[in-house]
Design a protein around this motif. Structure first.
Motif, PDB file in Angstrom:
ATOM      1  N   HIS A   1       0.814  -1.213   0.000  1.00 30.91           N
ATOM      2  CA  HIS A   1       0.000   0.000   0.000  1.00 30.91           C
ATOM      3  C   HIS A   1       0.852   1.271   0.000  1.00 30.91           C
TER       4      HIS A   1
ATOM      5  N   THR B   1      -6.479  -1.284  -2.830  1.00 29.62           N
ATOM      6  CA  THR B   1      -7.457  -0.194  -2.803  1.00 29.62           C
ATOM      7  C   THR B   1      -7.438   0.566  -4.125  1.00 29.62           C
ATOM      8  N   TYR B   2      -8.437   1.435  -4.291  1.00 25.90           N
ATOM      9  CA  TYR B   2      -8.450   2.262  -5.493  1.00 25.90           C
ATOM     10  C   TYR B   2      -7.181   3.091  -5.581  1.00 25.90           C
TER      11      TYR B   2
ATOM     12  N   SER C   1     -17.119  -0.705  -3.054  1.00 25.19           N
ATOM     13  CA  SER C   1     -16.518   0.628  -2.994  1.00 25.19           C
ATOM     14  C   SER C   1     -15.402   0.787  -4.018  1.00 25.19           C
ATOM     15  N   LEU C   2     -14.621  -0.270  -4.232  1.00 24.53           N
ATOM     16  CA  LEU C   2     -13.534  -0.222  -5.205  1.00 24.53           C
ATOM     17  C   LEU C   2     -14.081  -0.016  -6.613  1.00 24.53           C
TER      18      LEU C   2
ATOM     19  N   PHE D   1     -11.742 -10.741  -3.797  1.00 26.13           N
ATOM     20  CA  PHE D   1     -11.981  -9.611  -2.915  1.00 26.13           C
ATOM     21  C   PHE D   1     -12.086 -10.113  -1.482  1.00 26.13           C
ATOM     22  N   THR D   2     -11.700  -9.249  -0.542  1.00 22.42           N
ATOM     23  CA  THR D   2     -11.687  -9.648   0.860  1.00 22.42           C
ATOM     24  C   THR D   2     -13.062  -9.506   1.499  1.00 22.42           C
ATOM     25  N   THR D   3     -13.791  -8.447   1.156  1.00 26.42           N
ATOM     26  CA  THR D   3     -15.147  -8.257   1.676  1.00 26.42           C
ATOM     27  C   THR D   3     -16.028  -7.706   0.561  1.00 26.42           C
TER      28      THR D   3
ATOM     29  N   ASN E   1      -7.114  -7.275  -1.843  1.00 20.41           N
ATOM     30  CA  ASN E   1      -6.965  -6.251  -0.810  1.00 20.41           C
ATOM     31  C   ASN E   1      -6.389  -4.934  -1.324  1.00 20.41           C
TER      32      ASN E   1
ATOM     33  N   GLN F   1     -18.120  -5.292   0.851  1.00 18.50           N
ATOM     34  CA  GLN F   1     -18.069  -3.829   0.944  1.00 18.50           C
ATOM     35  C   GLN F   1     -16.867  -3.270   0.192  1.00 18.50           C
ATOM     36  N   HIS F   2     -15.714  -3.950   0.343  1.00 17.34           N
ATOM     37  CA  HIS F   2     -14.512  -3.511  -0.371  1.00 17.34           C
ATOM     38  C   HIS F   2     -14.710  -3.597  -1.876  1.00 17.34           C
TER      39      HIS F   2
END
Length: 333
Positions: free
Chosen positions: A222, A239-240, A263-264, A255-257, A237, A259-260
């Motif tokens: 990250h 992110t954008y 949103s991504l 994907f991990t969740t 995992n 929600q992730h």
């Protein structure tokens, strides 16, 4: 195209042509799987009947088994499973060919997959378009490990990632089932590969052909500032901001969740970043492309563990730990 569901549970019913299969009548962990006799499927038009010699375990198996994420239940049964026999990946021998099918013949060694289930059994009747011929010199356990992981890796890199010779690609999650095949496929297509994995798997991924390895437990991905033509995330995992910072375009495999994932994809769409998320679709062309790469020595499967078919629940329990290096196979017979 869905698999022909010709399986009937025993439960107080006579079984005319029995076979062994792992069945489920409720959602849950591996403990809800039961080995029993069910009716052997019959072959239909454009299908082939395959005697299963080996399977492999995939994250898709335990997601479907548990009915998670909950949205999956709209396809696989809202309150209880609509498909009684689990299993996607297989390799085996064609026993019978349905009318209209010309690519395969009885006796052919084949491999394939279907997310509609039915593979954790002695026989499977499946559309021929979801199978490929095994290359000479390969074994059933090895080839059973190829379909979902290999087709996903190939389509992530080539079909959706549009990877071209000479380009650079970063593969996040490079030591797992999809990732370890993606590293090799990217190299076979002439890319420069940077692989992300744990420090303990660095040597393994280097031996697969990665030009550079980033150990995520030593350097945070990250905060990594490298630039790449393509980012492929098999772990789910990134992110954008990671995609925008490091890659010209990206492909999401896992994907991990939930929600992730939402949103991504939403942020990428709003900001017009070229990000693709997909579910791999198995087909003969891609399977036989993988077979040719294996025949040429450019692709190999690493089998971390091999179980007897009676331990299929234990194999699924093992991969749920999400620490598998390569693949896990289960052998019939």
């Amino acid at each position: 195209m869905a698999i022909e569901r010709a399986f009937l549970p025993l439960h107080n019913q006579p079984v005319l042509s029995p076979m062994k299969a792992f069945t489920k009548t409720q959602y849950g962990g591996p403990e809800v799987l039961h080995l029993e006799e069910v009716e052997k499927p019959t072959v239909k038009e454009d299908h082939i009947l395959v005697k299963v010699m080996a399977n492999s375990a995939n994250p898709a198996d335990w997601h479907i088994l548990r009915g998670e994420p909950i949205l999956a239940r709209f396809e696989f049964g809202l309150f209880k499973p609509s498909i009684k026999i689990l299993g996607a990946d297989f390799a085996g021998i064609v026993e019978e060919v349905g009318s209209g099918e010309t690519h395969f013949s009885a006796g052919d060694r084949v491999f394939g997959e279907t997310l509609q289930g039915g593979a954790f059994a002695e026989y499977i009747s499946i559309p021929a378009t979801m199978c490929g011929k095994m290359p000479d010199g390969t074994g059933f356990a090895e080839m059973a490990a190829v379909p979902i992981a290999g087709v996903t890796a190939l389509q992530a890199l080539i079909t959706y990632g549009k990877l071209r010779e000479g380009e650079s690609v970063l593969i996040n999650g490079s030591s797992g089932g999809v990732g370890h095949l993606a590293v090799q496929i990217a190299k076979a297509y002439g890319a420069t590969v940077t692989a992300v994995c744990s420090g303990k798997n660095s040597d393994f991924v280097t031996l697969l052909g990665a030009d550079r390895v980033i150990a995520y437990d030593k350097e945070s991905i990250h905060q990594h500032t490298g630039k790449y033509d393509l980012l492929v995330d098999t772990h789910g995992n990134l992110t954008y901001r990671d995609y925008r910072r490091m890659g010209q375009r990206g492909v999401v495999v896992g994907f991990t969740t939930l929600q992730h994932m939402i949103s991504l994809n939403l942020e990428a769409k709003l900001r017009q970043y070229p990000l693709t998320q997909f579910t791999a679709e198995c087909n003969t062309k891609d399977l036989e492309t993988l077979a040719r790469l294996m025949q040429a020595g450019k692709l190999r499967v690493h089998l971390e563990k091999t179980y007897p078919y009676t331990d299929i629940p234990e194999a699924i329990r093992y991969i749920e730990g999400m620490r598998t290096r390569g693949k896990v196979a289960m052998v019939w017979g």
